[in-house]
Motif scaffolding. Structure first.
Motif, short mmCIF file in Angstrom:
data_model
loop_
_atom_site.label_atom_id
_atom_site.label_comp_id
_atom_site.label_asym_id
_atom_site.label_seq_id
_atom_site.Cartn_x
_atom_site.Cartn_y
_atom_site.Cartn_z
N LYS A 605 0.87 -1.19 0.00
CA LYS A 605 0.00 0.00 0.00
C LYS A 605 0.90 1.22 0.00
O LYS A 605 1.62 1.48 0.97
CB LYS A 605 -0.92 0.00 1.22
N ILE A 606 0.86 1.97 -1.10
CA ILE A 606 1.72 3.15 -1.28
C ILE A 606 0.88 4.40 -1.08
O ILE A 606 -0.12 4.59 -1.78
CB ILE A 606 2.35 3.15 -2.68
N ILE A 607 1.27 5.22 -0.11
CA ILE A 607 0.57 6.50 0.13
C ILE A 607 1.61 7.61 0.10
O ILE A 607 2.59 7.60 0.85
CB ILE A 607 -0.16 6.49 1.49
N VAL A 608 1.41 8.56 -0.82
CA VAL A 608 2.34 9.69 -0.96
C VAL A 608 1.66 10.95 -0.43
O VAL A 608 0.53 10.94 0.06
CB VAL A 608 2.78 9.86 -2.43
N LYS A 631 -4.18 -16.92 -13.34
CA LYS A 631 -3.21 -17.80 -12.70
C LYS A 631 -2.29 -16.98 -11.81
O LYS A 631 -2.54 -16.81 -10.63
CB LYS A 631 -2.45 -18.58 -13.77
N ASP A 632 -1.21 -16.45 -12.38
CA ASP A 632 -0.33 -15.54 -11.64
C ASP A 632 -0.60 -14.13 -12.17
O ASP A 632 -0.68 -13.93 -13.38
CB ASP A 632 1.14 -15.90 -11.86
N ALA A 633 -0.74 -13.17 -11.26
CA ALA A 633 -1.10 -11.83 -11.72
C ALA A 633 -0.55 -10.76 -10.78
O ALA A 633 -0.42 -10.97 -9.56
CB ALA A 633 -2.62 -11.69 -11.82
N LEU A 634 -0.23 -9.60 -11.37
CA LEU A 634 0.17 -8.40 -10.64
C LEU A 634 -0.91 -7.36 -10.92
O LEU A 634 -1.11 -6.94 -12.07
CB LEU A 634 1.54 -7.91 -11.13
N THR A 635 -1.63 -6.95 -9.85
CA THR A 635 -2.79 -6.09 -10.01
C THR A 635 -2.57 -4.76 -9.28
O THR A 635 -2.09 -4.74 -8.14
CB THR A 635 -4.06 -6.77 -9.46
N PHE A 636 -2.92 -3.65 -9.96
CA PHE A 636 -2.79 -2.30 -9.42
C PHE A 636 -4.19 -1.72 -9.20
O PHE A 636 -5.01 -1.70 -10.13
CB PHE A 636 -2.00 -1.41 -10.39
N TYR A 637 -4.45 -1.25 -7.96
CA TYR A 637 -5.75 -0.69 -7.61
C TYR A 637 -5.60 0.81 -7.34
O TYR A 637 -4.62 1.25 -6.72
CB TYR A 637 -6.32 -1.37 -6.36
N ASP A 638 -6.57 1.57 -7.79
CA ASP A 638 -6.53 3.03 -7.67
C ASP A 638 -7.12 3.45 -6.33
O ASP A 638 -8.19 4.06 -6.25
CB ASP A 638 -7.31 3.66 -8.83
N GLY A 639 -6.42 3.10 -5.24
CA GLY A 639 -6.89 3.42 -3.90
C GLY A 639 -6.07 2.67 -2.87
O GLY A 639 -5.01 2.12 -3.17
N GLU A 640 -6.59 2.58 -1.63
CA GLU A 640 -5.82 2.02 -0.52
C GLU A 640 -6.06 0.53 -0.30
O GLU A 640 -5.48 -0.05 0.62
CB GLU A 640 -6.14 2.78 0.77
N GLY A 641 -6.91 -0.11 -1.10
CA GLY A 641 -7.16 -1.54 -0.91
C GLY A 641 -7.62 -2.19 -2.20
O GLY A 641 -7.81 -1.54 -3.23
N ASP A 643 -10.41 -3.28 -2.88
CA ASP A 643 -11.80 -2.98 -3.23
C ASP A 643 -11.89 -1.72 -4.07
O ASP A 643 -12.99 -1.30 -4.48
CB ASP A 643 -12.64 -2.83 -1.96
N ALA A 644 -10.75 -1.10 -4.35
CA ALA A 644 -10.71 0.10 -5.19
C ALA A 644 -10.75 -0.31 -6.67
O ALA A 644 -10.50 -1.48 -7.01
CB ALA A 644 -9.45 0.90 -4.89
N PRO A 645 -11.04 0.63 -7.58
CA PRO A 645 -11.06 0.31 -9.01
C PRO A 645 -9.69 -0.20 -9.48
O PRO A 645 -8.65 0.22 -8.99
CB PRO A 645 -11.41 1.65 -9.67
N ALA A 665 -2.91 7.46 -3.40
CA ALA A 665 -2.73 6.10 -2.89
C ALA A 665 -2.89 5.07 -4.00
O ALA A 665 -3.72 5.23 -4.91
CB ALA A 665 -3.72 5.82 -1.77
N VAL A 666 -2.08 4.02 -3.91
CA VAL A 666 -2.16 2.88 -4.83
C VAL A 666 -1.98 1.60 -4.01
O VAL A 666 -1.12 1.55 -3.12
CB VAL A 666 -1.07 2.96 -5.93
N PHE A 667 -2.79 0.59 -4.32
CA PHE A 667 -2.65 -0.72 -3.69
C PHE A 667 -2.21 -1.70 -4.77
O PHE A 667 -2.84 -1.81 -5.83
CB PHE A 667 -3.98 -1.16 -3.08
N VAL A 668 -1.10 -2.41 -4.51
CA VAL A 668 -0.53 -3.36 -5.48
C VAL A 668 -0.55 -4.75 -4.86
O VAL A 668 -0.08 -4.93 -3.73
CB VAL A 668 0.90 -2.97 -5.87
N LYS A 669 -1.07 -5.74 -5.61
CA LYS A 669 -1.17 -7.11 -5.09
C LYS A 669 -0.58 -8.10 -6.10
O LYS A 669 -0.88 -8.04 -7.29
CB LYS A 669 -2.62 -7.48 -4.80
N PHE A 670 0.26 -9.01 -5.59
CA PHE A 670 0.80 -10.09 -6.42
C PHE A 670 0.33 -11.42 -5.85
O PHE A 670 0.39 -11.66 -4.64
CB PHE A 670 2.33 -10.06 -6.43
N GLN A 671 -0.15 -12.30 -6.75
CA GLN A 671 -0.62 -13.61 -6.33
C GLN A 671 -0.18 -14.65 -7.35
O GLN A 671 -0.31 -14.45 -8.56
CB GLN A 671 -2.16 -13.63 -6.21
#
Length: 693
Positions: A605-608, A631-641, A643-645, A665-671
């Motif tokens: 969770k990146i907050i500037v 399968k494997d993915a790197l996802t960027f969300y336009d917010g703090e979690g 649940d953001a777009p 704020a940006v939330f980045v998730k790798f799975q």
């Protein structure tokens, strides 16, 4: 059971469907009530034949062969007393073993075969490509000349008939091969004119003994061997013409009377005492089977299943502080299954003192190798030997026992909750060997002690120096239980293994391999995509094309050529959820630039600063490919979690790109899933002013 042909005892011959067996022939229809058109007139040498009552392709003539027979062909003729000439010119063939279920004969391509008969009065033979075993045969006319009329016979593969003639003063002995028995076709005893007598007076008059076939069948039928002693024929058959020379004549076949034995039945007692089981066989040629059709034997007497004692508890999964798990197992022995579990787990407490020594810091001075264990899936165990060679301090080292074997050494299962630096030293033993150029040291990490989740962390570059000790460092930044395994091929010595807190490279936890050339060492990138070293460079590498190298190849090139790529400042390696407030930095996949791990889930969770946005640049990415990135993915969300777009979802080898958030704020998730693993990714980020509207 499908009958098996005994080729060396088989002849092909017409079965001879003559008038005496007329009841075994039936038809779909008959022309009026005319006697000459009835099905029993369909035998091959009838003066007339069978005539159908209906002219269509649904008519058939059915033959009962009385027993299951190997059929190899059909013989057809036209009607014998017809004017104009009537004949079936083509037909199909069906066969059955029970008269209820029918199979149409097919050619080698699986199509229903059409047999043709283009002769006139002579018999025509339609041969089968492969014999079929059937009791019933149906002939289905397809085309005809003037009327559906025909005479038929069937070619069968039958046991070879053998005839013997023995003078009365000679013994008779006949035998069949194993698993076959005698079938008596005919037998006679006496004198048959004008057959010459064996000895004594002759006569032009036959003098056979009467009705001896049942006696011979009773004596020899169903037996594998049969014999009569010399001069014993009178006792068995009497003397039909005293004073005359006589002989015994017998015609027989060797047939397989009994079927094969069935499998043994289940035992009547499962375990704990003695029971019985049986097997059976059936007589396939009636009147030619002697002996028992059922056999029994003792069975069982097995001990019933029961648990053995529990084995000792395995070591606690945590060797350094906190609560872990330990397990133990037991074996079920005997016949059957045991109630209950073969495996159990319970919580355990790690040691009170948690220093680096708990991980297995080891100079191999102790015979127990500081708790390290020899693997069982390698070629051999490592040897421990005292070593003393300048400038190395005296002490013990470990190494594989031969130059062409691979040995593995594994640390205890541990759990550190902070980044660790693994350090160790290695050196090739003196002396040249043909495998020396392929000597290697590879370091693996294994999560939870399971070989299903094992990944390479580091590997040497060939060749390994003989005249000096090399020092290696490996960063380990995982927050779960793991072991470290050293895999060594060839006679390479290992010593001074140590784990310490923090990363190995000071403030540079990783390097940015998205650059084409090692710019930190002042190499230049020429227009022909060749990386050229500076004039001051004294290493072993010359100008080369690094443009297409992977990040892992560049990392290995660093050690081989003595160069460095630029440091990736403020990089955050994948590990649970991290809150990041620095204005710039980078995000790394786990184990980068080596392949990331299976079943990984982590996020940042990146907050500037308020009023600014986040600029994100994907400089390198290699994940498992899928059209929908499920399968494997790197996802960027336009917010703090999460649940953001969604700004972007990337997988595969996506083209590097730059994009921006709409807020601060940006939330980045790798799975990753449990399938394939790839190199991973590098993402750099920075804060900037929003775009002008």
């Amino acid at each position: 059971m499908v009958p098996q042909l005994q080729v060396d005892c088989i002849v092909e011959k017409p079965l001879g469907l003559v008038a005496e067996v007329a009841p075994n022939v039936v038809a779909s229809s008959v022309w009026s009530d005319a006697e000459f058109c009835q099905p029993h007139n369909s035998h091959l040498y009838s003066p007339s034949g069978w005539c159908s009552g209906v002219l269509d392709n649904n008519q058939w003539l059915q033959l009962d062969l009385w027993s299951e027979t190997a059929v190899s062909g059909v013989i057809t003729r036209g009607r014998g007393n017809s004017t104009p000439y009537e004949r079936v010119t083509s037909y199909k063939l069906q066969h059955s073993v029970d008269g209820n279920t029918w199979t149409t004969y097919t050619d080698g391509y699986g199509a229903e075969k059409i047999f043709t008969d283009d002769t006139t009065l002579e018999a025509n033979v339609g041969f089968l490509e492969a014999p079929v075993f059937a009791r019933y045969i149906r002939i289905l006319p397809q085309t005809w000349n003037n009327h559906i009329s025909m005479r038929v016979d069937v070619l069968g593969l039958l046991p070879q008939e053998t005839t013997i003639q023995i003078c009365e003063d000679q013994p008779m002995e006949v035998s069949c091969p194993a698993e076959m028995t005698l079938s008596i076709v005919n037998a006679s005893f006496g004198q048959q004119a004008p057959f010459p007598a064996c000895y004594g007076p002759t006569s032009n008059t036959d003098c056979p003994a009467t009705d001896i076939l049942p006696t011979v069948r009773s004596m020899c039928g169903g037996e594998q061997h049969c014999s009569v002693a010399a001069y014993n024929y009178y006792t068995i058959f009497g003397d039909p013409c005293p004073g005359m020379g006589k002989y015994f004549q017998m015609t027989y076949q060797c047939v397989k009377g009994w079927s094969d034995w069935s499998l043994w039945s289940d035992c009547t007692i499962y375990c704990g005492s003695v029971g019985q089981q049986s097997r059976v066989r059936t007589c396939e040629v009636m009147g030619h089977c002697k002996g028992e059709d059922i056999q029994t034997r003792d069975c069982g007497n097995y001990a019933c299943a029961e648990w053995e004692e529990w084995r000792p508890w395995n070591p606690c999964s945590i060797t350094c502080g906190g609560t872990g798990m330990r397990s133990r197992g037991r074996s079920c022995v005997g016949k059957g299954s045991c109630a209950g579990q073969s495996y159990e787990r319970e919580q355990c407490i790690g040691a009170d003192l948690c220093g680096d020594e708990m991980m297995g810091d080891c100079r191999f001075e102790q015979e127990n190798l500081c708790g390290y264990t020899q693997e069982r899936g390698d070629d051999a165990d490592m040897l421990r030997q005292y070593y003393n060679s300048y400038p190395y301090t005296q002490g013990y080292v470990v190494y594989p026992p031969a130059p062409d074997v691979m040995a593995q050494l594994t640390s205890p299962l541990v759990s550190y909750h902070s980044v660790r630096c693994l350090q160790f030293e290695y050196r090739s033993m003196n002396g040249y060997h043909q495998y020396a150029d392929s000597y290697s040291v590879t370091v693996y990490i294994r999560f939870g002690g399971s070989t299903d989740r094992q990944y390479a962390l580091w590997k040497t570059s060939a060749p390994i120096a003989q005249n000096m000790w090399s020092k290696a460092t490996v960063d380990i930044s995982v927050l779960q239980h793991f072991v470290v395994m050293f895999e060594i091929f060839g006679k390479v010595m290992l010593d001074n293994v140590k784990f310490s807190s923090g990363i190995c490279s000071g403030n540079c936890s990783t390097r940015d391999y998205s650059f084409s050339c090692p710019v930190a060492s002042d190499w230049s990138f020429a227009s022909d995509e060749m990386c050229a070293p500076p004039s001051s460079y004294t290493g072993s590498c010359s100008a080369t094309n690094l443009h297409a190298l992977t990040a892992l190849e560049k990392k290995n090139w660093e050690d081989m050529c003595g160069v460095r790529w630029p440091c990736a400042d403020n990089c955050h390696v994948c590990g649970h959820t991290q809150n990041i407030t620095e204005p710039s930095g980078c995000l790394l996949s786990p184990n980068y630039p080596y392949n990331y791990f299976q079943e990984t889930l982590c996020s940042w969770k990146i907050i500037v600063e308020k009023g600014k946005i986040v600029s994100l640049s994907v400089t390198s990415i290699s994940l498992e490919e899928h059209p929908d990135c499920i399968k494997d993915a790197l996802t960027f969300y336009d917010g703090e979690g999460d649940d953001a777009p969604v700004l972007h979802r990337l997988c595969g080898s996506a083209t590097p790109r730059t994009f921006y958030s709409t807020g601060n704020a940006v939330f980045v998730k790798f799975q990753s899933n449990f399938n394939q693993q790839y190199e991973g990714f590098v993402v750099t980020y920075s804060s900037r002013q929003p775009h002008r509207k």
